[in-house]
Scaffold this active site. Structure first.
Site, PDB file in Angstrom:
ATOM      1  N   HIS A  31     -21.303  -4.269  -0.845  1.00  0.00           N
ATOM      2  CA  HIS A  31     -21.303  -4.787  -1.642  1.00  0.00           C
ATOM      3  C   HIS A  31     -21.643  -5.743  -2.486  1.00  0.00           C
ATOM      4  CE1 HIS A  31     -17.069  -3.498  -0.161  1.00  0.00           C
ATOM      5  NE2 HIS A  31     -16.854  -2.544  -1.207  1.00  0.00           N
ATOM      6  N   HIS A 266     -21.005  -1.437  -7.295  1.00  0.00           N
ATOM      7  CA  HIS A 266     -19.621  -2.209  -7.338  1.00  0.00           C
ATOM      8  C   HIS A 266     -19.825  -2.130  -5.422  1.00  0.00           C
ATOM      9  CE1 HIS A 266     -15.401  -3.595  -6.147  1.00  0.00           C
ATOM     10  NE2 HIS A 266     -15.613  -2.553  -4.639  1.00  0.00           N
ATOM     11  N   GLU A 420       8.502 -12.286  -1.470  1.00  0.00           N
ATOM     12  CA  GLU A 420       7.750 -12.731  -0.149  1.00  0.00           C
ATOM     13  C   GLU A 420       6.306 -12.402   0.606  1.00  0.00           C
ATOM     14  OE1 GLU A 420       9.849 -10.215  -1.469  1.00  0.00           O
ATOM     15  OE2 GLU A 420      12.133 -11.347  -0.999  1.00  0.00           O
ATOM     16  N   HIS A 484      19.044  -3.061   3.365  1.00  0.00           N
ATOM     17  CA  HIS A 484      18.757  -4.166   3.546  1.00  0.00           C
ATOM     18  C   HIS A 484      19.392  -4.503   4.950  1.00  0.00           C
ATOM     19  CE1 HIS A 484      19.636  -5.221  -0.295  1.00  0.00           C
ATOM     20  NE2 HIS A 484      19.724  -6.374   0.085  1.00  0.00           N
TER      21      HIS A 484
END
Lengths: 687, 687
Positions: A31, A266, A420, A484
């Site tokens: 890149h 890019h 999380e 869950h």
């Protein structure tokens, strides 16, 4: 000092640009765009502000640099080379080649001077928040008047891609809440991503968003040329002590290329004629490659020298500090050396069969409480599940900015919020600060460790000791139901290289899991802990469980071996008893950690899961993977169910009776075959 | 209509509160706080605005309701009961009990009236964005002057937890960019999460953040009592046609409880005496349970009637539309019925051995292009990797707001930005709009599907047909290195129930993977596609590959079976040839999709992987899980490496020669054992 950029600065900037360009071209992969666009800010930061000692990359009070847009690593390697890290021109020429120290994205431990592994977008951003938390905590814990032993900054480069990712949003919100004035993010606002202009998908007002997070936001509208503005922005960022700073730096991706400002520059090497034109434009000979003008060498040598002196001063300061604060100085030295306190492991509780049945999450709470008093580098936290994860020890102080009156930076309990992924990536940054300076333990429900899969993966790849306290570890959580209840989760992380997944069955095994997690300095651990109470087992011990697997109940001439983990070990014991009454001899083995068990000797492993009798596994998860250890597998290959835990276990055929029945089936099958039964281990060893 | 709340509204609100309370108390498990706090807005929304027909929950132009804070589902079940969905008082009494239709978190398909499965925080938020995209797309595609067949709103409730999660940030940013005026989020700003006050971790300015995303943000400061303000806010939200709206609604969690406004009422049933006091306060008899006053029954019956009339009107409109636009009407009817267009599968390309070697990602591009012309409900997109994933067919129109000049809502290509998790959860919402109205295909690198693990899991649990186009599927991606090379990824999703993981080896297998993905209406699929070119195999066909596994090269009295997936099938073929020259007879099987293969008959499976000779697997991922199919496994149980693909394959011992060598070892081992060799399938079938 007054800022006086001159033509040498421009020369250095163009050296970085052409070096990065040559690096990508030589590999014919990589890149070039971001390195060329970000060369000015990079030179400015490292020439005027950045403290590091290339002779000693692990100098503890160095500034930290994180390239969150890790695909731009040709820039970072170039810079490390110029600064005199052990990254040679030959290494640059080996960019993206096998076993080089210049891989396709930065990897900590592979290249001297790389702090964290980046590339997966957004991770580096959150790592930088973790590095900044580490500095703030260590500073608050150890600095004294006139002894600022820990006062480094964390600088981070980020692109549009990182800022679109949710993990950086989570980390940014928390960093603002925590008022981390030591964190400076430089946002390469080049308005280009792989799909083209950011106009197609990313039109939010980034500055306003970061202001909403309570960051200081500064603007540099010409990041290609306006060195003065860049200098002032960094100065202003450093001056703000109560907020992290985002410098919105407008740059032109692939600056100098005929395709500059487009996504064409890019992620692919530039064309040969374009490269020629660029080099000419920057005053470089297009026939020469990997050129560093002597002047630039001198300049960067002087920055390196400045860094070496910075460390010398720090060493001097530390010696003085030592005489005044011997205890703290010794603690710092120990932690830098990466050693746990002598005898820390004596704090781990041991249990006997008669002791109370306790949930392993509760045992974990007990252990964290005990360790908190003997392992000062242990820093706990949870993603808003503190009363469920039980991660906060009694009288813990929260890590908070003093201003909010809820704690201070010396606090060792981090309130991560319901984030999380951010938590995982921040904890990676905390662990990456170095040595034993901080050991993060982080809590959530096991099922939601998956939200942080990207961060767990990088902890494993980066060899970071991060301890996941993953409670509510199975259908045993009951009523919350299938949304869950983890099924695939453990298979996922067992399949991840260098990740220790523990599922302790009782108190001794929980102590063992912490023992190995704390001493596995180059491996993250996930401790899967029960919501429900588990009996203390006869035959368990910290020592045995620390091997990852062991025989809980031995029987001579066994008809079958039952092997299980966590809450299902008790089930296996119950089934063995039931089988005994039916005249069937069943051994029971516990396998709390596959990864650690695999590291044992072949003889040992075969002693636990031997040839001669069928092996039946029981675990309230997917059965996938168990064929490595057992011939038949009981588990749950569908989603769970919402109901009280006992009802759910019954629904899925996980009772002592079910195990006994299945055992008989396995025994009969092999009897009918009429040839010897070989342990899967023995087969794997021989093919 | 002028808004005139009266005492009956208050009665209804308190009925919702006490019903939800009784529901949680009876289960002795659940979350009473949010239902009690959100009862007023819920009643207001459903009494004054919401269009749905409880008699026909799948009425296509119904408003969609998403409870992103799914733990508050006692509220939703209560409401569904009052509206007359098939949720009885007995069902409420079975809350969180085994096999009830009122599980611990809302599950689509389990409870009539539930649109999406929520509970894992942030998911519902993003699902709602997907539902809103679906409406916008269908409206733009089918609506005509005076025929607004698709004009429903999507209402979503969200709490602090959802807004802390990165996945909602991603989705919110995209929703603002897309100017989804049909999306109304009601943010329960109760300032309480499990850890306590949001002051400890979530102090950002949420309103400002959403303004930065270009949302309309409205404020209701008294969400407990000020019905007038709530009414006006929803009216204003509906009136804004060019921006999604966030209504920041201040409520008191557990309103009415003595512990209201604290985290004590969040996730546990209330105490008996508190319950008594609450009921008294609200004018209910504390000795009675699950009480619905007759007046409230009448009111909700009238709302249900309004909804039934709404559908009748729609049916009438559709009939008129049919006479004017028969083709469009037929397409709508087909899609509502969940049928693909007749003969669509003929568009799938077939290949012969002599055809060009092509990367499977490129084959996928070809297939998407062909399908785009015959399956109008197919909507593609990528997380900013369009030129790499090759997900955009020629002349595709982008799904964009007209205003930005880059496309319009009838466009079938979605630019998700670098937001994998958001993309996955949004695609779940698109698929959840119903029937075959939209079939989303979404692209990223296989390694980064892990970022979206939470969304993939819910697609599987919710039975949603979402097609992941997961390119750059192994070390074969080469130079980008271990940060981008999947190792554990496939094991993870294979372990996930109800998720089809495909790894096609050539053109026919790629067509097969699309065939099964499109026709698996209740299962998400992940198509793992190569960056590098792969040969067209002799022996492959769409039909055979559609079985998930098949024999590519049969040999009588084989010495060994080689089984592989994707790019490694070619390797197995090469090895078989090599072995043949050494006088070893090797069969070759391809196993592109384990999950589909498992569904075949035992006889068929055993015909592919039979008894009688050892089976060796080759796959450039973790070997975990392969013991289900093979005796010995070649793969990569560490992280990958950055280098050109061929060099990486060689480094990890994945060459034809390596396979031949390992084959010999397996053959020798079993020969030495001297007893018959049984396929792992045969063993599993018998134990």
């Amino acid at each position: 000092m007054p800022f006086q950029p001159d033509e040498n600065d421009v020369l250095a900037i163009n050296t970085i640009r052409t070096l990065a360009l040559d690096t990508v071209n030589k590999a014919n992969s990589g890149h070039p765009g971001a390195p060329m666009g970000m060369a000015p800010i990079t030179h400015l930061l490292f020439s005027r502000f950045f403290n590091c000692n290339p002779e000693n990359p692990s100098y503890v009070n160095r500034d930290r640099f994180v390239l969150s847009n890790g695909h731009a690593c040709a820039l970072q390697y170039t810079l490390l080379h110029l600064l005199g890290y052990k990254v040679s021109l030959d290494d640059l020429k080996q960019f993206r080649q096998l076993d080089s120290i210049t891989p396709g994205h930065p990897e900590v431990g592979v290249t001297p001077g790389i702090e964290v592994t980046t590339g997966p977008l957004g991770q580096g951003f959150a790592n930088a928040v973790g590095l900044a938390i580490a500095q703030a905590h260590l500073g608050a814990s150890f600095n004294k008047d006139n002894y600022a032993l820990f006062d480094n900054y964390t600088y981070m480069f980020t692109g549009d891609g990182c800022l679109m990712e949710g993990v950086s949003s989570e980390a940014a919100s928390l960093a603002g809440h925590l008022k981390l004035g030591n964190l400076i993010a430089i946002y390469d606002d080049n308005q280009i991503s792989i799909d083209g202009s950011t106009e197609i998908a990313f039109t939010e007002d980034v500055a306003k968003r970061f202001e909403a997070y309570d960051w200081q936001v500064l603007h540099v509208d010409n990041g290609n040329d306006d060195l003065q503005a860049m200098f002032e922005a960094i100065e202003q960022a450093r001056a703000e002590k109560h907020k992290p700073t985002l410098i919105r730096l407008k740059t032109t991706i692939g600056y100098g290329s005929r395709d500059q400002g487009t996504h064409g520059v890019h992620g692919n090497p530039l064309k040969a004629d374009d490269t020629v034109a660029i080099k000419k434009k920057f005053g470089f000979d297009p026939e020469q490659f990997f050129v560093v003008p002597e002047k630039v060498r001198e300049m960067y040598a002087s920055y390196a020298k400045r860094g070496a002196e910075h460390e010398q001063q720090w060493q001097k300061l530390h010696r003085e500090y030592e005489s005044k604060y011997p205890e703290e100085a010794a603690d710092i030295a120990r932690r830098i050396a990466g050693k746990l306190p002598d005898g820390w492991e004596k704090a781990l509780p041991e249990f006997k069969p008669g002791d109370d049945a306790v949930a392993t999450r509760k045992l974990s709470e007990m252990i964290l409480g005990k360790l908190s008093t003997v392992v000062p580098e242990l820093v706990s936290g949870s993603a808003d599940l503190t009363p469920s994860n039980l991660t906060r020890w009694k009288n813990a102080v929260d890590f908070q900015p003093k201003e909010n009156g809820l704690g201070d930076y010396s606090g060792r309990y981090i309130r991560y919020g319901v984030r999380e992924h951010g938590m995982g990536a921040i904890a990676n940054g905390i662990a990456a600060y170095g040595g034993n300076l901080m050991v993060p333990a982080i809590g959530t429900f096991l099922n939601f460790v998956s939200y942080a899969a990207g961060a767990v993966r990088l902890a494993a790849l980066s060899h970071l000791r991060v301890i996941w306290v993953a409670t509510h570890d199975s259908i045993g959580l009951g009523e919350d139901g299938p949304t869950h209840q983890p099924i695939e989760t453990v298979a996922h992380f067992r399949a991840l290289p260098n990740c220790n997944v523990w599922r302790p069955a009782d108190g001794n095994e929980t102590s063992a899991s912490y023992y190995v997690a704390m001493t596995s300095t180059r491996t993250p651990s996930i401790l899967c802990l029960s919501r429900q109470n588990l009996n203390q087992l006869k035959g368990s011990s910290i020592e045995k469980a620390s091997k990852g697997g062991y025989v809980l109940e031995e029987v001579e001439n066994a008809d079958i071996t039952l092997v299980a983990t966590g809450s299902e070990v008790g089930l296996a014991v119950e089934a063995a008893e039931l089988l005994g009454k039916q005249g069937v001899k069943a051994r029971v083995a516990s396998l709390p950690c596959w990864e650690v068990f695999r590291q044992q000797s072949d003889d040992y492993k075969l002693s636990v899961l031997p040839d001669g009798a069928p092996i039946l596994s029981i675990e309230a998860y997917t059965t996938m993977g168990w064929a490595e250890w057992s011939h038949a597998h009981m588990g749950i290959d569908t989603f769970g169910a919402s109901a009280p835990a006992k009802a759910v276990y019954k629904k899925f055929g996980l009772t002592g009776e079910d195990v006994a029945k299945r055992s008989q089936k396995a025994i009969d099958y092999f009897k009918k075959l009429g040839h010897p039964v070989y342990s899967p281990i023995s087969q794997q060893l021989n093919i």
